[in-house]
Design a protein around this motif. Structure first.
Motif, PDB file in Angstrom:
ATOM      1  N   PRO A 122       0.821  -1.230   0.000  1.00 32.10           N
ATOM      2  CA  PRO A 122       0.000   0.000   0.000  1.00 32.10           C
ATOM      3  C   PRO A 122       0.851   1.275   0.000  1.00 32.10           C
ATOM      4  O   PRO A 122       0.552   2.232  -0.725  1.00 32.10           O
ATOM      5  CB  PRO A 122      -0.808  -0.122   1.293  1.00 32.10           C
ATOM      6  N   ALA A 123       1.921   1.284   0.794  1.00 29.86           N
ATOM      7  CA  ALA A 123       2.808   2.451   0.837  1.00 29.86           C
ATOM      8  C   ALA A 123       3.547   2.617  -0.491  1.00 29.86           C
ATOM      9  O   ALA A 123       3.793   3.748  -0.929  1.00 29.86           O
ATOM     10  CB  ALA A 123       3.814   2.315   1.979  1.00 29.86           C
ATOM     11  N   SER A 124       3.883   1.512  -1.161  1.00 27.71           N
ATOM     12  CA  SER A 124       4.574   1.572  -2.449  1.00 27.71           C
ATOM     13  C   SER A 124       3.709   2.226  -3.516  1.00 27.71           C
ATOM     14  O   SER A 124       4.184   3.039  -4.313  1.00 27.71           O
ATOM     15  CB  SER A 124       4.963   0.161  -2.916  1.00 27.71           C
ATOM     16  N   VAL A 125       2.419   1.854  -3.546  1.00 32.19           N
ATOM     17  CA  VAL A 125       1.484   2.422  -4.523  1.00 32.19           C
ATOM     18  C   VAL A 125       1.387   3.931  -4.324  1.00 32.19           C
ATOM     19  O   VAL A 125       1.505   4.720  -5.272  1.00 32.19           O
ATOM     20  CB  VAL A 125       0.087   1.777  -4.390  1.00 32.19           C
ATOM     21  N   LEU A 126       1.172   4.344  -3.090  1.00 32.08           N
ATOM     22  CA  LEU A 126       1.018   5.766  -2.774  1.00 32.08           C
ATOM     23  C   LEU A 126       2.298   6.542  -3.069  1.00 32.08           C
ATOM     24  O   LEU A 126       2.264   7.637  -3.651  1.00 32.08           O
ATOM     25  CB  LEU A 126       0.625   5.912  -1.303  1.00 32.08           C
ATOM     26  N   LYS A 127       3.430   5.987  -2.683  1.00 34.24           N
ATOM     27  CA  LYS A 127       4.729   6.640  -2.909  1.00 34.24           C
ATOM     28  C   LYS A 127       4.960   6.879  -4.401  1.00 34.24           C
ATOM     29  O   LYS A 127       5.337   7.986  -4.809  1.00 34.24           O
ATOM     30  CB  LYS A 127       5.853   5.769  -2.354  1.00 34.24           C
ATOM     31  N   THR A 128       4.745   5.860  -5.221  1.00 33.30           N
ATOM     32  CA  THR A 128       4.986   5.965  -6.662  1.00 33.30           C
ATOM     33  C   THR A 128       4.116   7.040  -7.300  1.00 33.30           C
ATOM     34  O   THR A 128       4.591   7.851  -8.100  1.00 33.30           O
ATOM     35  CB  THR A 128       4.727   4.610  -7.351  1.00 33.30           C
ATOM     36  N   ARG A 129       2.840   7.076  -6.935  1.00 34.59           N
ATOM     37  CA  ARG A 129       1.926   8.064  -7.529  1.00 34.59           C
ATOM     38  C   ARG A 129       2.276   9.480  -7.092  1.00 34.59           C
ATOM     39  O   ARG A 129       2.181  10.419  -7.894  1.00 34.59           O
ATOM     40  CB  ARG A 129       0.483   7.717  -7.154  1.00 34.59           C
ATOM     41  N   MET A 130       2.692   9.646  -5.856  1.00 30.83           N
ATOM     42  CA  MET A 130       3.084  10.977  -5.381  1.00 30.83           C
ATOM     43  C   MET A 130       4.395  11.429  -6.033  1.00 30.83           C
ATOM     44  O   MET A 130       4.577  12.601  -6.357  1.00 30.83           O
ATOM     45  CB  MET A 130       3.203  10.977  -3.858  1.00 30.83           C
ATOM     46  N   GLN A 131       5.309  10.490  -6.246  1.00 28.30           N
ATOM     47  CA  GLN A 131       6.584  10.829  -6.885  1.00 28.30           C
ATOM     48  C   GLN A 131       6.416  11.170  -8.362  1.00 28.30           C
ATOM     49  O   GLN A 131       7.171  11.966  -8.915  1.00 28.30           O
ATOM     50  CB  GLN A 131       7.575   9.670  -6.728  1.00 28.30           C
ATOM     51  N   ALA A 132       5.416  10.556  -9.007  1.00 27.28           N
ATOM     52  CA  ALA A 132       5.183  10.799 -10.437  1.00 27.28           C
ATOM     53  C   ALA A 132       4.496  12.138 -10.689  1.00 27.28           C
ATOM     54  O   ALA A 132       4.625  12.713 -11.771  1.00 27.28           O
ATOM     55  CB  ALA A 132       4.338   9.671 -11.027  1.00 27.28           C
TER      56      ALA A 132
END
Length: 299
Positions: A122-132
């Motif tokens: 769950p943290a990976s999904v959120l991190k990737t979208r925020m970084q993009a």
């Protein structure tokens, strides 16, 4: 305590490596499902990406997604390193003679990697979208607008449900099983070899540092294709944002290879190495030092 020590090591290392993760994410999303001659590169390498991001969105943009990245670092490493350390202490990674068993070490490091992937997805999904997320002039991939970590969690749950937090989980577990097996097996084996040859017996920090350097090279070569797949699956979002580009891990691998070639599967290998190498080094050295301190206190 084994799990807490592992988590603190991962979260601490993330603060220093997050800018490279932001660059990696942008490079992996750039030119999505297009041949190299079909799109204009907005980021022409690591240093150009660092410059463009800082110039357009400000220097703090290089720390986008830091909060979920630290949660990710804590969750992933607490489970992975904690579980592996327990296996080490219990002697499950050694033969009856007390020597390191490659097969047992690979099994426990892979198992700990899979479990950490489930915990941290769950943290990976959120991190990737925020970084993009970026200014339209330098944006790549689908854009998701979240006003911080909590807002992101709420929006993903509302639009995608629990399933949204586990996008790309199959690729995550595969990547972490391979990566953890390579990382922890290499780390333990190299440490044992160095000690067997009399190197740094009384310098544990130097020993851990040297062993961790070998881990970074092995990990990045094995992990990059699945890491690209992870980034694409995390970022594609729900079908309501348009047709889903990928139906799963193998569909993603196949489409990237057909459209972008082998180069597409190794996009972002530079920043991935620059993130993995110091992160691996910092995590494993901090982990090793904390374990030594904890063990000395309990003697």
């Amino acid at each position: 305590m084994d799990f807490v020590i592992g988590g603190l090591a991962g979260a601490g290392a993330t603060i220093f490596t997050n800018p490279m993760d932001v660059v990696k994410t942008r490079l992996q999303l750039q030119g999505e499902l297009r041949a190299r001659n079909e799109h204009a590169a907005r980021y022409r390498g690591i240093f150009h990406a660092l410059y463009v991001i800082a110039k357009t969105d400000g220097a703090l943009a290089l720390q986008k997604g830091l909060a979920p990245a630290m949660v990710l670092g804590f969750c992933m490493n607490s489970v992975r390193l904690g579980m592996y350390h327990i296996a080490e202490v219990q002697g499950w990674t050694k033969t009856k003679e007390g020597d390191i068993s490659i097969h047992r070490t690979m099994f426990w490091s892979s198992a700990s990697g899979v479990m950490s992937g489930l915990a941290a997805n769950p943290a990976s999904v959120l991190k990737t979208r925020m970084q993009a997320a970026a200014h339209p002039s330098i944006a790549v991939g689908r854009q998701h607008s979240y006003n911080g970590m909590v807002d992101g969690v709420v929006k993903i749950y509302r639009m995608e449900g629990i399933r949204g937090f586990f996008a790309g989980v199959n690729a995550t577990c595969s990547r972490l099983a391979i990566g953890s097996a390579a990382q922890l097996t290499t780390f333990s084996t190299v440490k044992e070899l160095l000690l067997a040859h009399g190197y740094w017996e009384h310098a544990p920090a130097t020993l851990a540092f040297t062993a961790s350097l070998a881990c970074g090279v092995v990990c990045v070569l094995l992990e990059t294709p699945l890491d690209v797949v992870n980034t694409r699956l995390y970022n594609q979002g729900p079908a309501s944002k348009g047709e889903l580009l990928y139906k799963g891990v193998f569909d993603c691998l196949s489409k990237i290879y057909k459209k972008e070639g082998l180069h597409g599967l190794y996009k972002g290998i530079g920043p991935l190495y620059l993130r993995i190498a110091p992160h691996t080094t910092l995590s494993l050295v901090i982990w090793d030092m904390l374990n030594i301190l904890f063990n000395n206190k309990n003697k």
